[in-house]
Design a protein around this motif. Sequence first.
Motif, mmCIF file in Angstrom:
data_model
loop_
_atom_site.group_PDB
_atom_site.id
_atom_site.type_symbol
_atom_site.label_atom_id
_atom_site.label_comp_id
_atom_site.label_asym_id
_atom_site.label_seq_id
_atom_site.Cartn_x
_atom_site.Cartn_y
_atom_site.Cartn_z
ATOM 1 N N THR A 102 -28.870 9.885 38.076
ATOM 2 C CA THR A 102 -30.191 9.191 37.813
ATOM 3 C C THR A 102 -31.004 9.677 36.963
ATOM 4 O O THR A 102 -32.281 9.742 35.610
ATOM 5 C CB THR A 102 -31.228 8.166 38.354
ATOM 6 N N PHE A 103 -31.556 10.750 37.522
ATOM 7 C CA PHE A 103 -32.540 11.286 37.042
ATOM 8 C C PHE A 103 -32.285 12.077 35.553
ATOM 9 O O PHE A 103 -32.738 12.476 35.041
ATOM 10 C CB PHE A 103 -32.568 13.578 38.375
ATOM 11 N N ALA A 104 -31.020 12.229 36.083
ATOM 12 C CA ALA A 104 -30.102 13.082 34.244
ATOM 13 C C ALA A 104 -30.936 12.053 33.440
ATOM 14 O O ALA A 104 -31.511 12.418 32.234
ATOM 15 C CB ALA A 104 -28.774 12.845 34.431
ATOM 16 N N ILE A 105 -30.846 10.416 33.297
ATOM 17 C CA ILE A 105 -31.386 9.550 32.241
ATOM 18 C C ILE A 105 -32.759 10.341 31.899
ATOM 19 O O ILE A 105 -33.239 9.607 31.098
ATOM 20 C CB ILE A 105 -31.153 8.589 32.666
ATOM 21 N N MET A 150 -39.573 0.462 17.755
ATOM 22 C CA MET A 150 -39.240 0.057 18.332
ATOM 23 C C MET A 150 -38.906 0.397 19.916
ATOM 24 O O MET A 150 -39.402 1.515 19.721
ATOM 25 C CB MET A 150 -37.564 -0.846 18.377
ATOM 26 N N TYR A 151 -39.460 -0.220 21.068
ATOM 27 C CA TYR A 151 -39.318 0.858 22.392
ATOM 28 C C TYR A 151 -38.295 0.747 23.161
ATOM 29 O O TYR A 151 -37.815 -0.203 22.390
ATOM 30 C CB TYR A 151 -40.554 0.030 23.267
ATOM 31 N N MET A 152 -37.973 1.606 23.735
ATOM 32 C CA MET A 152 -36.981 1.363 24.531
ATOM 33 C C MET A 152 -37.192 1.377 25.763
ATOM 34 O O MET A 152 -37.825 1.894 26.469
ATOM 35 C CB MET A 152 -36.104 2.417 23.967
ATOM 36 N N LEU A 153 -36.193 -0.070 26.502
ATOM 37 C CA LEU A 153 -35.885 0.017 27.978
ATOM 38 C C LEU A 153 -34.688 0.131 27.935
ATOM 39 O O LEU A 153 -33.795 -0.282 28.471
ATOM 40 C CB LEU A 153 -36.701 -2.178 27.858
ATOM 41 N N LEU A 154 -34.910 1.270 28.873
ATOM 42 C CA LEU A 154 -33.180 1.802 29.594
ATOM 43 C C LEU A 154 -32.907 2.072 30.693
ATOM 44 O O LEU A 154 -33.985 2.091 32.639
ATOM 45 C CB LEU A 154 -33.821 3.530 29.650
ATOM 46 N N ASP A 155 -31.433 1.615 31.163
ATOM 47 C CA ASP A 155 -31.173 1.305 32.908
ATOM 48 C C ASP A 155 -31.176 2.762 33.148
ATOM 49 O O ASP A 155 -30.463 3.248 32.561
ATOM 50 C CB ASP A 155 -30.475 0.400 32.753
ATOM 51 N N VAL A 156 -30.909 3.215 34.345
ATOM 52 C CA VAL A 156 -30.547 5.070 35.213
ATOM 53 C C VAL A 156 -29.427 4.507 35.435
ATOM 54 O O VAL A 156 -28.452 5.706 35.811
ATOM 55 C CB VAL A 156 -31.469 5.437 35.783
ATOM 56 N N ASN A 157 -28.358 3.205 35.371
ATOM 57 C CA ASN A 157 -27.873 2.981 36.176
ATOM 58 C C ASN A 157 -25.904 2.735 34.971
ATOM 59 O O ASN A 157 -26.656 2.423 34.163
ATOM 60 C CB ASN A 157 -27.537 1.514 37.061
ATOM 61 N N SER A 158 -24.858 2.440 35.037
ATOM 62 C CA SER A 158 -23.906 1.870 35.008
ATOM 63 C C SER A 158 -23.065 2.049 35.684
ATOM 64 O O SER A 158 -23.613 1.565 36.716
ATOM 65 C CB SER A 158 -23.212 3.071 34.181
ATOM 66 N N PRO A 159 -22.107 0.647 34.894
ATOM 67 C CA PRO A 159 -21.066 -0.208 36.800
ATOM 68 C C PRO A 159 -20.045 0.865 37.433
ATOM 69 O O PRO A 159 -19.948 0.338 37.686
ATOM 70 C CB PRO A 159 -20.798 -1.020 35.318
ATOM 71 N N LEU A 160 -20.362 2.240 36.853
ATOM 72 C CA LEU A 160 -19.118 3.110 37.177
ATOM 73 C C LEU A 160 -19.668 3.615 38.765
ATOM 74 O O LEU A 160 -20.940 3.479 38.972
ATOM 75 C CB LEU A 160 -18.865 3.755 36.523
ATOM 76 N N VAL A 161 -18.780 3.159 39.768
ATOM 77 C CA VAL A 161 -18.208 4.141 40.867
ATOM 78 C C VAL A 161 -19.434 5.505 40.701
ATOM 79 O O VAL A 161 -19.076 6.095 40.032
ATOM 80 C CB VAL A 161 -16.588 4.083 41.420
ATOM 81 N N GLU A 174 -22.328 5.686 40.319
ATOM 82 C CA GLU A 174 -23.159 5.667 39.027
ATOM 83 C C GLU A 174 -24.229 4.333 39.008
ATOM 84 O O GLU A 174 -25.316 4.337 38.094
ATOM 85 C CB GLU A 174 -22.872 5.617 37.851
ATOM 86 N N SER A 175 -24.267 3.538 40.580
ATOM 87 C CA SER A 175 -25.306 2.526 40.944
ATOM 88 C C SER A 175 -25.736 2.513 41.959
ATOM 89 O O SER A 175 -24.917 2.774 42.816
ATOM 90 C CB SER A 175 -24.528 1.317 40.173
ATOM 91 N N LEU A 176 -26.145 1.873 42.444
ATOM 92 C CA LEU A 176 -27.160 1.475 44.150
ATOM 93 C C LEU A 176 -25.655 0.149 44.245
ATOM 94 O O LEU A 176 -25.631 -1.476 42.997
ATOM 95 C CB LEU A 176 -28.183 0.969 43.656
ATOM 96 N N PHE A 235 -38.210 2.556 32.657
ATOM 97 C CA PHE A 235 -36.406 3.017 32.908
ATOM 98 C C PHE A 235 -36.788 1.995 34.161
ATOM 99 O O PHE A 235 -37.489 1.321 35.186
ATOM 100 C CB PHE A 235 -36.604 4.070 33.579
ATOM 101 N N PHE A 236 -35.775 1.375 34.411
ATOM 102 C CA PHE A 236 -35.115 0.062 35.017
ATOM 103 C C PHE A 236 -34.095 1.134 36.064
ATOM 104 O O PHE A 236 -33.229 1.670 36.089
ATOM 105 C CB PHE A 236 -34.343 -1.060 34.799
ATOM 106 N N SER A 237 -34.405 1.376 37.217
ATOM 107 C CA SER A 237 -33.817 1.946 38.686
ATOM 108 C C SER A 237 -33.188 1.117 38.813
ATOM 109 O O SER A 237 -31.785 1.352 39.707
ATOM 110 C CB SER A 237 -35.331 2.062 39.768
ATOM 111 N N ALA A 238 -32.998 0.099 38.865
ATOM 112 C CA ALA A 238 -31.685 -1.397 39.542
ATOM 113 C C ALA A 238 -31.977 -2.267 38.244
ATOM 114 O O ALA A 238 -32.637 -2.875 38.044
ATOM 115 C CB ALA A 238 -31.499 -1.261 40.491
#
Length: 475
Positions: A137-140, A105-116, A118-120, A153-156
């Motif tokens: 985001t670079f750390a992800i 299985m491949y992984m499709l990963l979001d670089v953001n989270s819902p927290l202030v 950590e997202s645009l 990676f999903f940038s958003a």
Amino acid sequence: MLLTSALVALGATLAAAVTPLELRGNAFVNPDTGNKFQIVGIDYQINGSAGYNPEHGYDPLSIPEVCLRDAALMQALGVNAIRVYNLNPDLNHDACASIFNAAGMYMLLDVNSPLVGESLSAFEPWTSYYASYLNRTFAIVEAFKNYPNTLLFFSANEVIDNPETVKHVPPYLRALTRDVKSYVAKHSDRKIPVGYSAADVRNVLFDTWNYLQCAIDGDEDDISRVDLFGLNSYSWCGDSDFERSTFDDLVDGLHNTSVPVFFSEYGCNESPPRLFTEVASIYGPNMTDVFSGGLVYEYSQEDHNYGLVEVFNNKSAHLLQDYRTLAGQFAKLDFKELQGASPDRSMPKPPTCSRSLIRTSTFNSNFTLPDMPPGVKELIDDGISPKPSGRIIDISDWDVPYTVYDTNWEIIEDLAVQPLDDGEVNRPGTNTAGSSDSDSDSSSDSSDEDDENAGFSLRPALAIALGLPAALLFW
């Protein structure tokens, strides 16, 4: 039982079970076979977005025993990809990444989270676009770039989700994509694509797609272009069809895409139980020339009732009827034919960016992008510090250590991940753990009754009547 400490101690690396995919125009392609890859996936975010809290010390890919349980259940379905939304780059993900890798299985990963932070922001993006956010985001990227099964990676995700958000977001969305792609290009040993996951807001959807896929000044190598376009769509509800669901409009509107397009979420639940009849269209001749598959929303049962599996606080799990129904639909697919198609040789070229591409009068069609915030160029040039690092490790035990119940509360016996050979990708019938010797392969042709029970062919144990409360947090 598989212990995290034991896994960390086992440092021997393994050959990848999956082959890292490449982008060729509007297709994901397996470089070993030259065939176009179709995503047959599930969105994986146990406890939902509201359950993410870095202070808890876990995320969906940090507890090996849980990943074993869920990888085994998804492997039995025939899943070849998972999307994971909310990740903590400070945690170790080696065991879970290795488990899903071995399960094909491949992984499709979001670089953001819902927290202030950590997202645009959707309404005032300039207030959220700063160096510490991009550092996160670079750390992800750093944490997951070394796993061969990291597909993208999903940038958003759904930053443009209503007509009001088109006024300011588009240039910042391209700038964010530019920054993440620049970091990947500088610090990853292979090209990992970066793209956007869009809400299905039809009056701005095609403008969003055109704005993100076009080439500024006609430069096809423009680093601010998305490499892919995911779509979260729930327009196919109940026993619908290609036209009534308006899937035909999606195919017509996106038919000349220059980047891979796929459903990053699908599976309307307005008319339960879900039938998943859209599976035949998504992977059929009406759509596979334009779409590269999709991911069902979602693995675990949360407040909005989209789950395939119910998980409990003691880490046991219970299969819901949607799991069986989806298994039956996947079992009807010819996976050999599905994954054996060649990409179109005459792939569409990206259009040159211009205001004429944008039909919505309020949509921000300015292609002069925001400059990188102060300090971000240095982060890209030098890399972040400290750097998380991931690697594939050896797994000592593939057996699932938790109790898993079928839809009728009978225990599923002998549940385990089946490690695949190098280059193999998962499909229905790969995992036969829990089946008796006389059980038939779930990937073969079956009757309607068999379809309803596809996936695991169980060797039933004692039926247990439990009074477990639903939708408990399992952590």
